[in-house]
Write a protein that holds these residues in place. Structure first.
Motif, PDB file in Angstrom:
ATOM      1  N   GLU A  54     -11.748  -5.423  16.572  1.00 35.72           N
ATOM      2  CA  GLU A  54     -12.605  -4.119  16.209  1.00 35.72           C
ATOM      3  C   GLU A  54     -13.402  -4.872  14.888  1.00 35.72           C
ATOM      4  O   GLU A  54     -13.056  -5.753  14.157  1.00 35.72           O
ATOM      5  N   ASN A 110      -5.525   8.628  13.468  1.00 40.09           N
ATOM      6  CA  ASN A 110      -6.133   8.643  14.586  1.00 40.09           C
ATOM      7  C   ASN A 110      -4.996   8.702  15.770  1.00 40.09           C
ATOM      8  O   ASN A 110      -5.088   9.296  16.757  1.00 40.09           O
ATOM      9  N   LEU A 111      -3.811   8.333  15.578  1.00 39.72           N
ATOM     10  CA  LEU A 111      -2.981   8.205  16.394  1.00 39.72           C
ATOM     11  C   LEU A 111      -1.793   9.297  16.617  1.00 39.72           C
ATOM     12  O   LEU A 111      -1.792   9.996  17.747  1.00 39.72           O
ATOM     13  N   LYS A 128     -15.923  -7.649  21.520  1.00 42.70           N
ATOM     14  CA  LYS A 128     -15.716  -6.764  22.388  1.00 42.70           C
ATOM     15  C   LYS A 128     -14.732  -7.632  23.366  1.00 42.70           C
ATOM     16  O   LYS A 128     -13.775  -7.063  24.269  1.00 42.70           O
ATOM     17  N   ASN A 142     -10.230  -5.390  -2.158  1.00 38.90           N
ATOM     18  CA  ASN A 142      -9.738  -3.992  -1.623  1.00 38.90           C
ATOM     19  C   ASN A 142      -9.944  -3.824  -0.212  1.00 38.90           C
ATOM     20  O   ASN A 142      -9.196  -3.011   0.417  1.00 38.90           O
ATOM     21  N   LYS A 181      -6.848   9.198  29.339  1.00 36.33           N
ATOM     22  CA  LYS A 181      -6.501   7.879  29.192  1.00 36.33           C
ATOM     23  C   LYS A 181      -5.203   7.188  29.526  1.00 36.33           C
ATOM     24  O   LYS A 181      -4.226   7.587  29.200  1.00 36.33           O
ATOM     25  N   ILE A 223     -17.852  -3.484   9.528  1.00 36.02           N
ATOM     26  CA  ILE A 223     -18.994  -3.895   8.725  1.00 36.02           C
ATOM     27  C   ILE A 223     -18.910  -3.727   7.242  1.00 36.02           C
ATOM     28  O   ILE A 223     -18.621  -2.572   7.027  1.00 36.02           O
ATOM     29  N   HIS A 224     -19.381  -4.492   6.483  1.00 35.43           N
ATOM     30  CA  HIS A 224     -19.367  -4.405   5.144  1.00 35.43           C
ATOM     31  C   HIS A 224     -20.618  -4.995   4.525  1.00 35.43           C
ATOM     32  O   HIS A 224     -20.451  -6.115   3.866  1.00 35.43           O
ATOM     33  N   HIS A 233      -7.123  -2.603   2.415  1.00 33.58           N
ATOM     34  CA  HIS A 233      -7.045  -0.968   2.853  1.00 33.58           C
ATOM     35  C   HIS A 233      -7.391  -0.960   4.399  1.00 33.58           C
ATOM     36  O   HIS A 233      -6.543  -0.307   5.247  1.00 33.58           O
ATOM     37  N   GLN A 290      -6.427   0.155  28.662  1.00 36.11           N
ATOM     38  CA  GLN A 290      -7.074  -0.681  27.557  1.00 36.11           C
ATOM     39  C   GLN A 290      -5.995  -0.104  26.204  1.00 36.11           C
ATOM     40  O   GLN A 290      -6.124   0.850  25.892  1.00 36.11           O
ATOM     41  N   PRO A 291      -5.426  -1.229  25.824  1.00 38.65           N
ATOM     42  CA  PRO A 291      -4.543  -0.726  24.634  1.00 38.65           C
ATOM     43  C   PRO A 291      -5.162   0.060  23.518  1.00 38.65           C
ATOM     44  O   PRO A 291      -6.480  -0.280  23.096  1.00 38.65           O
ATOM     45  N   SER A 312      -5.516   4.296  11.136  1.00 43.17           N
ATOM     46  CA  SER A 312      -4.895   4.152  12.346  1.00 43.17           C
ATOM     47  C   SER A 312      -3.788   5.378  12.742  1.00 43.17           C
ATOM     48  O   SER A 312      -3.999   5.710  13.894  1.00 43.17           O
ATOM     49  N   ASN A 368      -2.567  -1.357  15.763  1.00 44.65           N
ATOM     50  CA  ASN A 368      -2.618  -1.496  14.357  1.00 44.65           C
ATOM     51  C   ASN A 368      -1.267  -1.272  13.578  1.00 44.65           C
ATOM     52  O   ASN A 368      -0.816  -1.637  12.581  1.00 44.65           O
ATOM     53  N   LEU A 369      -0.980   0.178  13.751  1.00 44.74           N
ATOM     54  CA  LEU A 369      -0.132   0.943  13.236  1.00 44.74           C
ATOM     55  C   LEU A 369       1.422   0.124  13.416  1.00 44.74           C
ATOM     56  O   LEU A 369       1.982  -0.077  12.640  1.00 44.74           O
ATOM     57  N   LEU A 384     -23.296   4.153   6.777  1.00 45.76           N
ATOM     58  CA  LEU A 384     -21.886   3.475   6.406  1.00 45.76           C
ATOM     59  C   LEU A 384     -21.807   3.958   5.017  1.00 45.76           C
ATOM     60  O   LEU A 384     -20.629   4.262   4.741  1.00 45.76           O
ATOM     61  N   LEU A 425     -20.236  -9.003  17.387  1.00 47.40           N
ATOM     62  CA  LEU A 425     -19.878  -7.722  18.220  1.00 47.40           C
ATOM     63  C   LEU A 425     -19.718  -8.295  19.570  1.00 47.40           C
ATOM     64  O   LEU A 425     -18.544  -7.692  20.182  1.00 47.40           O
ATOM     65  N   HIS A 431     -12.849   5.679  24.815  1.00 47.97           N
ATOM     66  CA  HIS A 431     -11.974   4.665  24.471  1.00 47.97           C
ATOM     67  C   HIS A 431     -11.649   4.684  23.057  1.00 47.97           C
ATOM     68  O   HIS A 431     -10.644   4.587  22.477  1.00 47.97           O
ATOM     69  N   LYS A 448       0.844  -1.319   0.002  1.00 48.50           N
ATOM     70  CA  LYS A 448      -0.020  -0.059   0.118  1.00 48.50           C
ATOM     71  C   LYS A 448       0.839   1.153  -0.141  1.00 48.50           C
ATOM     72  O   LYS A 448       1.742   1.329   0.689  1.00 48.50           O
ATOM     73  N   GLN A 485      -4.624   5.914  -0.005  1.00 46.54           N
ATOM     74  CA  GLN A 485      -5.699   6.302   0.882  1.00 46.54           C
ATOM     75  C   GLN A 485      -5.055   6.239   2.289  1.00 46.54           C
ATOM     76  O   GLN A 485      -4.249   5.214   2.679  1.00 46.54           O
ATOM     77  N   LEU A 530      -5.912   0.633  19.818  1.00 44.51           N
ATOM     78  CA  LEU A 530      -6.238  -0.262  18.874  1.00 44.51           C
ATOM     79  C   LEU A 530      -5.460   0.455  17.665  1.00 44.51           C
ATOM     80  O   LEU A 530      -4.894  -0.317  16.805  1.00 44.51           O
ATOM     81  N   SER A 531      -5.630   1.924  17.442  1.00 44.31           N
ATOM     82  CA  SER A 531      -4.772   2.557  16.406  1.00 44.31           C
ATOM     83  C   SER A 531      -3.350   2.180  16.731  1.00 44.31           C
ATOM     84  O   SER A 531      -2.875   1.977  15.455  1.00 44.31           O
ATOM     85  N   ALA A 532      -2.719   2.543  17.611  1.00 44.07           N
ATOM     86  CA  ALA A 532      -1.309   1.932  17.935  1.00 44.07           C
ATOM     87  C   ALA A 532      -1.033   0.746  17.723  1.00 44.07           C
ATOM     88  O   ALA A 532       0.076   0.522  16.821  1.00 44.07           O
TER      89      ALA A 532
END
Lengths: 340, 340
Positions: free
Chosen positions: B92, A54-55, B87, B111, B2, B95-96, B115, B47-48, A51, B54-55, A83, B83, A115, A2, A47, B50-52
């Motif tokens: 995370e 957001n970070l 949780k 795609n 946080k 929804i698609h 992405h 709580q960890p 993450s 993932n990144l 959506l 869900l 969160h 990517k 794109q 998520l963005s970090a």
DNA sequence: TAGACAAATGACAGCGCTGTCAATTGTTAA
DNA sequence: TTAACAATTGACAGCGCTGTCATTTGTCTA
């Protein structure tokens, strides 16, 4: 792999900061530069990584849809509409089912918002009709858009998308009046739901407009359920009530109407010959009853998309913001309503 | 604000890397250390981010639910189940919604997976029943769990959660047989859906088990829709078919059954006195027909949660993985089926 | 034409976490 | 008791982006 912002910067011959400016639609970028960057973006099919955004940033690109509604069709329509707006605008959607009647609903949602770093919330009834809940959320400095029943926003707390149930209810009641009905009963949904109140107002207004005397005994309290429709209709059409039977029933939603239909069947009352029944909402199963229900249709996905777009423009702090828009459900005539 | 991993590390008197090890359940952490960290996590309500995660990491903590199914209740149940698993496991959910019949459905989903850096996918019918589609996804090195109809997985492509429609269909047919029915018709859903095939097999098996001759003319092809139920029932009960009318109809789902009910009403056939009709799925509106439908119930939210848990353990590359589990829908007897 | 100022651009740190690899401990056998 | 090794822990860079602030460029005036 990517493409990242670095690739775009290299391709366009600028710094990553400039690319960042372009993708965030900031000012202070020369048109020529902007163009170069946009071309590079297109060529690399770039794109931005959510993450990373957001970070790194203080802004958030997530909005949430919180729902508590037994009507699955309503939720799905809403969700799909939201959506589609999110996808177009590069936002992420967080789904959060919940129980509006739970004691710590506020705490739960506040937690989630913090969160997940939610920038905005879309609320539908019944959550959108809980002012204290909405206020608690607003304190978090999160944007809110509410979808509600009525013709104008009840307060200034947030932008609202209004569904004008009142006018729609008037139209549908008028439809019954036009068919010659004078004794029109009203099967209410949950009393605390705005929609019940609005639909009731529309019903009253139609009667008044046609100079039909309002008969309090024809109004039956209830809730948004099939069983409520059954018992309401039984009460109205029972022998005890022989002298006061209505010739038509306005049900606050399709589920209640289906219940009324069911009761009519049990009592051997033919629809629509002996009794007209109308619903509200145009749920898929209003087409699957016998006879098919006359009802009022609202374009939920369009409403939701509208709400999401308003929310996102709020989050983006754009100028010229819409703070209200309104939809009026449309009458759909099917087979459950007929000449008196 | 946080708590971050730094705060936890400080509180526990260890390095952030050790905290990271603990929250990721890695080995090579002394029990005492682990405990200290866990306590700090609890105290700070950490709580960890998520963005970090993932990144920074190569792993992903996102799974997706892709749906194309007209049945909103089914989707919502599935979604809620997924869900709830997500949780609990700190994942995370993306929804698609999509259109399985679209030409570039594969490209679209591929795609999305790339992405959004999706680690795993949950597929329900009809998508779960499209082998080429599944294969394309698998090439992306994304985990897949399919929810399908049948008693065992059709292949080794992915773990599956099977819904044993066959056994359930046999049970429900047996129910009709037990009521004395011998001429039992079958209103099929879409022929290409596994569920139709499985339900048909169960139907046949029940007949065979009771030595009832199979009558091909009682099987009507169709699709999963109300209208299909209407026309199917009309065909079966018409005067042209006078000598071959069934005394009971097995409908492939509740919607078809509702259509059959509708048709029966049009033809003045009383249910269940002159004709028994059963559905399948136990959708909410199976309780809102008249009479209420006898049907088969499946716990969709439980099934979905199970599937999501299997998926997540796949993503985590845990040992002792489940690759198959099975649910058998349960017979729910209501008012639309009766003595012959 | 130079000087003054605003507009445009870029360098760099750091968001919260993980991966790599080095440093430190503890444990075992000789 | 000590070397030799494994188990445990930590230092540090960097994921892709944004915010801050410094630097460069362009524009206008005198």
């Amino acid at each position: 792999m990517k493409a990242t912002i670095n690739d775009v910067a290299k391709q366009a011959g600028v710094s990553i900061k400039t690319v960042s400016r372009v993708i965030n639609n900031e000012t202070s970028v020369r048109p020529l530069t902007r163009e170069k960057v946009q071309q590079a973006v297109a060529e690399l099919n770039y794109q931005p990584n959510l993450s990373a955004r957001n970070l790194a940033g203080t802004k958030s690109f997530s909005v949430a849809y919180i729902y508590d509604n037994p009507n699955a069709y309503y939720i799905i329509d809403m969700q799909n509409g939201i959506l589609s707006a999110c996808k177009q605008q590069g936002f992420e959607l967080v789904i959060h089912p919940c129980d509006a009647k739970s004691e710590n609903i506020t705490k739960e949602v506040v937690n989630m918002v913090k969160h997940a770093r939610i920038a905005g919330l879309i609320l539908t009834p019944p959550l959108s009709e809980m002012p204290d809940f909405v206020k608690s959320l607003l304190e978090l400095d999160v944007k809110v858009v509410r979808i509600m029943s009525g013709d104008e926003a009840p307060d200034e707390l947030s932008p609202c998308v209004m569904v004008n149930d009142r006018d729609a209810a008037q139209t549908i009641t008028q439809h019954l009046i036009d068919l010659g009905h004078k004794n029109i009963a009203f099967l209410a949904g949950d009393a605390e739901h705005m929609s019940t109140i609005e639909r009731y107002k529309g019903y009253r207004r139609a009667l008044k407009a046609s100079n039909i005397a309002f008969d309090k005994s024809l109004v039956i309290e209830g809730e948004y359920s099939f069983d409520s429709g059954v018992s309401g209709a039984k009460k109205l059409m029972s022998n005890d009530n022989k002298n006061n039977r209505p010739s038509a029933i306005f049900s606050c939603n399709d589920e209640i109407a289906a219940g009324a239909l069911f009761a009519a069947r049990l009592m051997d009352i033919s629809i629509p010959e002996q009794l007209s029944i109308v619903g509200f909402e145009n749920s898929p199963f209003s087409r699957q009853t016998w006879p098919k229900l006359t009802t009022a249709d609202q374009p939920n996905d369009v409403i939701a998309e509208d709400a999401a777009n308003i929310l996102i423009s709020q989050v983006r702090k754009q100028k010229n913001q819409t703070t209200m828009s309104q939809y009026v459900p449309k009458l759909v005539v099917r087979d459950s309503s007929g000449q008196c």
